[in-house]
Design a protein around this motif. Structure first.
Motif, PDB file in Angstrom:
ATOM      1  N   UNK A  45       0.647  -1.289  -0.382  1.00 20.29           N
ATOM      2  CA  UNK A  45       0.022  -0.312   0.020  1.00 20.29           C
ATOM      3  C   UNK A  45       1.210   1.252  -0.174  1.00 20.29           C
ATOM      4  N   UNK A  46       2.189   1.286   0.706  1.00 26.57           N
ATOM      5  CA  UNK A  46       2.876   2.514   0.974  1.00 26.57           C
ATOM      6  C   UNK A  46       3.616   3.083  -0.282  1.00 26.57           C
ATOM      7  N   UNK A  47       4.334   2.007  -1.123  1.00 20.40           N
ATOM      8  CA  UNK A  47       4.488   1.593  -2.941  1.00 20.40           C
ATOM      9  C   UNK A  47       3.558   2.469  -3.649  1.00 20.40           C
ATOM     10  N   UNK A  48       2.525   2.066  -3.864  1.00 25.65           N
ATOM     11  CA  UNK A  48       1.060   1.596  -4.746  1.00 25.65           C
ATOM     12  C   UNK A  48       1.352   3.495  -3.906  1.00 25.65           C
ATOM     13  N   UNK A  49       1.078   4.220  -3.088  1.00 21.17           N
ATOM     14  CA  UNK A  49       1.244   5.640  -2.600  1.00 21.17           C
ATOM     15  C   UNK A  49       1.307   6.338  -2.949  1.00 21.17           C
ATOM     16  N   UNK A  50       2.506   5.808  -2.911  1.00 22.80           N
ATOM     17  CA  UNK A  50       4.605   6.388  -3.538  1.00 22.80           C
ATOM     18  C   UNK A  50       3.865   6.764  -4.947  1.00 22.80           C
ATOM     19  N   UNK A  51       3.245   5.431  -6.101  1.00 22.21           N
ATOM     20  CA  UNK A  51       3.355   5.797  -7.535  1.00 22.21           C
ATOM     21  C   UNK A  51       4.226   4.601  -8.345  1.00 22.21           C
ATOM     22  N   UNK A  52       4.384   3.660  -6.320  1.00 25.82           N
ATOM     23  CA  UNK A  52       4.949   2.890  -7.326  1.00 25.82           C
ATOM     24  C   UNK A  52       3.904   1.831  -8.265  1.00 25.82           C
ATOM     25  N   UNK A  53       3.263   1.280  -9.312  1.00 24.07           N
ATOM     26  CA  UNK A  53       2.855   0.257  -9.743  1.00 24.07           C
ATOM     27  C   UNK A  53       3.402  -1.635  -9.408  1.00 24.07           C
ATOM     28  N   UNK A  54       2.258  -1.195  -7.963  1.00 20.88           N
ATOM     29  CA  UNK A  54       2.574  -3.030  -7.774  1.00 20.88           C
ATOM     30  C   UNK A  54       1.434  -3.747  -7.264  1.00 20.88           C
ATOM     31  N   UNK A  55       1.357  -4.501  -7.896  1.00 19.80           N
ATOM     32  CA  UNK A  55       0.887  -5.616  -8.268  1.00 19.80           C
ATOM     33  C   UNK A  55       1.543  -7.138  -7.291  1.00 19.80           C
TER      34      UNK A  55
END
Length: 400
Positions: free
Chosen positions: A95-105
């Motif tokens: 979640x933290x990475x996605x909030x920073x704009x990293x497209x992680x799935x």
């Protein structure tokens, strides 16, 4: 890598928990991913560690995504024993990475039910994953030489003890000593002894010991009158090499390495898709000897257990996690959706009846409730039976 991407490759995958991929350094992977990011590709990774140091390997995967500007797919993102308390932290990191704009799935394997004989004993649900027994017990150098050389090592008590003291198994179900270890180029500090779980490791295939298939290593040791199940496991490997003359024997095991509660927590996450982690199989012909309940029942199990029985998400959300979501992650925009102009890959099933029939005891039973399947517009299943059609084709990355 650039040439492969120009030829239509979808991205780059790494298996950092295995040799030789585990010797790759983070910076090396970043440079390769910078190439695939130019083509809109994806970086899919089986991380370096999925138990005691899972946070470190997740941090590395996110770092690669950030530095290379590439989309990241975390393979079967559920912690293994003894890391069963890590799922909330790992999902928070995503979640933290996605909030920073990293497209992680990430993807999640639907847990396989325990063998019937073990369900009462193992109160908590587990996913029974598949692995090779020999590679859990023996370091890479132990397989060097021909079958006679490997057998010499296996019959030597001192060499067996060296295997046990120097080799850290991928599955900590086999136990792990306390201390600092170097595994495939990475240093790990294991702060506490990890006790083995011999009652959660099941023999799944063996040419030399077919009568023991379906039993746990604890049960096999007891049946053979061997005090330590580790020695019983080494005896299985020895017998397999003696019979097959293969110095790197393929002895299949199943292990209850991940807790179902963690899998459910991960499946519910909006960034989670469903995977099988298995090959596509049929119960006849050249593939009939392959045994994997997830090849036959993983998706149907989601509908039966997690939609109808437990209600962790809706039917529509389950379909999305199996179709449009993974297709979009791979930029296969004409797949996984029903719309004009898209590829006619269509499954027609009864939502009240679809269910998995494959079990660990009978792994090659097809699912029920799937009436029709079209592959590229060609009828491949009609009235629940395969038509014999093979209309699949190689898929390539859509133009950026």
């Amino acid at each position: 890598v650039e040439r492969a991407m120009r030829e239509g490759a979808i991205g780059l995958s790494t298996g950092l928990e295995f040799a030789p991929g585990g010797y790759a350094e983070t910076g090396e992977i970043v440079e390769l991913c910078r190439v695939i990011s130019q083509f809109g590709g994806i970086y899919a990774t089986h991380q370096r560690n999925r138990d005691s140091h899972y946070e470190d390997s997740t941090r590395e995967a996110v770092e690669i995504g950030e530095r290379a500007g590439v989309r990241v797919q975390l393979s079967h993102f559920v912690p293994r024993y003894p890391g069963h308390d890590k799922a909330p932290t790992l999902l928070w990191m995503v979640d933290q990475a996605r909030r920073r704009g990293v497209d992680v799935t990430f993807d999640v394997i639907p847990p396989t039910d325990a063998p019937l004989a073990l369900r009462r004993k193992l109160r908590d649900g587990y996913h029974w994953a598949e692995q090779s027994l020999a590679h859990q017990l023996i370091p890479p150098w132990g397989f060097e030489g021909g079958p006679d050389e490997v057998l010499r090592r296996l019959r030597d008590p001192e060499m067996r003890q060296r295997f046990r003291s120097e080799h850290v198994p991928q599955w900590k179900l086999f136990g792990c000593p306390k201390g600092k270890f170097r595994i495939l180029g990475t240093e790990y500090d294991v702060p506490d002894v990890v006790p083995p779980m011999w009652d959660r490791i099941l023999l799944n295939s063996s040419r030399a010991s077919p009568d023991l298939v379906g039993k746990t290593l604890e049960e096999i040791a007891r049946a053979k009158g061997v005090t330590d199940p580790w020695d019983a496991a080494m005896d299985l490997v020895t017998a397999e090499i003696e019979k097959t003359r293969n110095p790197n024997p393929d002895i299949g095991i199943l292990g209850a390495s991940t807790a179902e509660r963690d899998s459910i927590m991960a499946l519910k996450h909006p960034a989670a898709s469903v995977c099988t982690d298995r090959n596509a199989l049929v119960p006849y012909g050249a593939l009939a000897g392959e045994r994997s309940p997830n090849s036959y029942g993983a998706f149907a199990r989601v509908f039966r257990k997690y939609v109808r029985e437990l209600g962790i998400f809706t039917l529509e959300e389950a379909v999305r996690k199996m179709t449009s979501m993974p297709a979009n992650s791979l930029r296969l925009y004409d797949r996984g959706v029903l719309k004009v102009g898209a590829a006619a890959d269509v499954a027609i099933f009864d939502p009240d009846r679809i269910a998995d029939n494959a079990t660990i005891e009978e792994p090659s039973r097809c699912a029920e409730g799937v009436e029709y399947v079209l592959v590229n517009g060609v009828a491949t299943v009609e009235n629940g039976a395969h038509t014999g059609a093979r209309a699949g084709k190689v898929l390539r990355l859509a133009a950026a």
